[in-house]
Design an enzyme around this catalytic site. Sequence first.
Site, PDB file in Angstrom:
ATOM      1  N   THR A 128      35.157  39.079  32.120  1.00  0.00           N
ATOM      2  CA  THR A 128      34.863  40.245  31.262  1.00  0.00           C
ATOM      3  C   THR A 128      35.908  41.306  31.544  1.00  0.00           C
ATOM      4  OG1 THR A 128      33.498  41.358  32.907  1.00  0.00           O
ATOM      5  CG2 THR A 128      32.377  39.757  31.480  1.00  0.00           C
ATOM      6  N   ASP A 129      35.866  42.383  30.786  1.00  0.00           N
ATOM      7  CA  ASP A 129      36.844  43.453  31.001  1.00  0.00           C
ATOM      8  C   ASP A 129      36.744  44.010  32.417  1.00  0.00           C
ATOM      9  OD1 ASP A 129      37.749  43.127  28.489  1.00  0.00           O
ATOM     10  OD2 ASP A 129      36.635  44.815  27.621  1.00  0.00           O
ATOM     11  N   CYS A 130      35.512  44.151  32.919  1.00  0.00           N
ATOM     12  CA  CYS A 130      35.351  44.721  34.254  1.00  0.00           C
ATOM     13  C   CYS A 130      35.395  43.663  35.355  1.00  0.00           C
ATOM     14  CB  CYS A 130      34.066  45.548  34.342  1.00  0.00           C
ATOM     15  SG  CYS A 130      32.623  44.751  33.630  1.00  0.00           S
ATOM     16  N   TYR A 131      35.133  42.407  35.001  1.00  0.00           N
ATOM     17  CA  TYR A 131      35.221  41.287  35.967  1.00  0.00           C
ATOM     18  C   TYR A 131      36.094  40.184  35.376  1.00  0.00           C
ATOM     19  CZ  TYR A 131      31.229  43.474  38.324  1.00  0.00           C
ATOM     20  OH  TYR A 131      30.401  44.341  38.981  1.00  0.00           O
ATOM     21  N   PRO A 132      37.434  40.370  35.410  1.00  0.00           N
ATOM     22  CA  PRO A 132      38.301  39.447  34.674  1.00  0.00           C
ATOM     23  C   PRO A 132      38.397  38.032  35.274  1.00  0.00           C
ATOM     24  CG  PRO A 132      39.588  41.118  35.835  1.00  0.00           C
ATOM     25  CD  PRO A 132      38.161  41.516  35.979  1.00  0.00           C
TER      26      PRO A 132
END
Lengths: 390, 135
Positions: A128-132
């Site tokens: 994800t954007d916060c957990y790439p």
Amino acid sequence: MAKSWEEINARIARGEAVVVTAEEFAEIAKADGVKAAARKVDVVTTGTFGPMCSSGVFLNFGHSDPPIKMGTITLNDVPASGGLAAVDTYLGVTEPSLTKGIEYGGAHVIEDLLSGKAVRLKATGPGTDCYPRTEIDTWVTLEELNQAYFFNPRNAYQNYAVAVNSSDRAVYTYLGPLLPRLGNATFCSAGALSPLLNDPTYRTIGVGTRCFVAGAPGYVAWEGTQHNPNQTRDEHDVPVAPSGTIAVIADLKAASPEFFSAATFTGYGVSSFVGIGVPIPVLDEEIAETLALTDADIQATIIDYGVATRSRPSFGRVTYAQLRSGEITIEGRKVPTGPISSLPKARRIATVLKEWVGERRWTLAPPLQPLPQPGSQAFKPLEIRNEEAV
Amino acid sequence: MARRRLDLTFPPRQATKAIAYHLVKDYDLVPNFLRAQIQPGQQGRMLVEVSGKKESIDAAITFLGHEGITVAEAASDLNLDEDRCVACGLCTAVCKPGALSLATGDYALVFDKDKCVYCEACVVACPRRAVTLTF
């Protein structure tokens, strides 16, 4: 003669408290009478060390760089829950390994962590954007984890069934292999040393009670799952079948592999022996009466595990003294018995707890909230039905 | 009457010899075969308990030696890993001959090798996988 929690705690704090194990208390009561024993003794310690399937640990791994939101997680190939925040997980003891099956499971991972061994952590995430990050493969040790604590939803069952098998084939159960045609009987309780059998109506054991969990100081967190205070009770109010349970919490980092042992039951699955002990204040003669009970006074119900239904037939009751003798009689037949709960370990736990209270001056506290009392809630089965039938 | 437990190792070429016949017929022994691993063309092993006259057993051992069979007293074939054992006692519940029992008093696990028939019930039952059989 009644003693308050405050009086007992004051004696503990001064190092004057008389602390004995439940077995020792029964001997004192036998020699001097229950009244005298209640006057003399302040705290009685208990212990049990049996397989407790509803156990597990919450772990926080810390964040990698770049970070990952772990979805599928394995520790030494044993799946752990991905249903919590990014690097939190819950590992249950009964989870089998993806590669080794029930010979290695969640309990074995926990035992390895406790023994100081490094454990292989593999996880994948959606990215994800916060957990790439989408994948991770690394090694972790207990010492390096941010948090690691037991949260065992059901431990220290207050009494348990005696298992036999009347069928013509051996059955493999969580109470061990049961030989055909009543070939053996297994049982799983510390009997007179067992925590909840010493406080049968949960007067002193409740939410917030300090206890021994796998060698670590812990707390009773809640009623245990399947807590059933409404079981049949004897003249001492002691249940004669599985009844009360406790959920416990304790720091895994403070626990010891001496009091947590992974287990594999052939044909059944993974479990773990968990050491649990609870100190019980001798508040009055009423509680002293139950603390003084011995294995000869406590009964368990014989259940036929050869019948694979929810309600299994019973062959009546026996005492723990009979079970400990190595042989019981069922319908005129002599049946050899064997325990699954370790009495030497239970005694060791009660002895360690005696040191904690007596020497480390571990004061006690009344429950912040009592466990559900007899008569207070029903134990419900699960019905199989469709949505319309709800 | 004497009773002994013998651990027989057969060389590959001898593995098909009918030993039981000779023990019974020539030496008047009662053999009780507890475990056996016999494959044609391979080294074989047999754990046998023999009952009979002491001198007959001695003579039978000499005979077995002449047949190229290595005879040893059955040693500690059942091993208990004390570090893994938690003394739960489940093995005692499945031990039909009563070789595994719990001591009265301290409930420590006691193993009486003479009663063991190497059935492996304890190996399967032990939740700690602390019991192994070397043969």
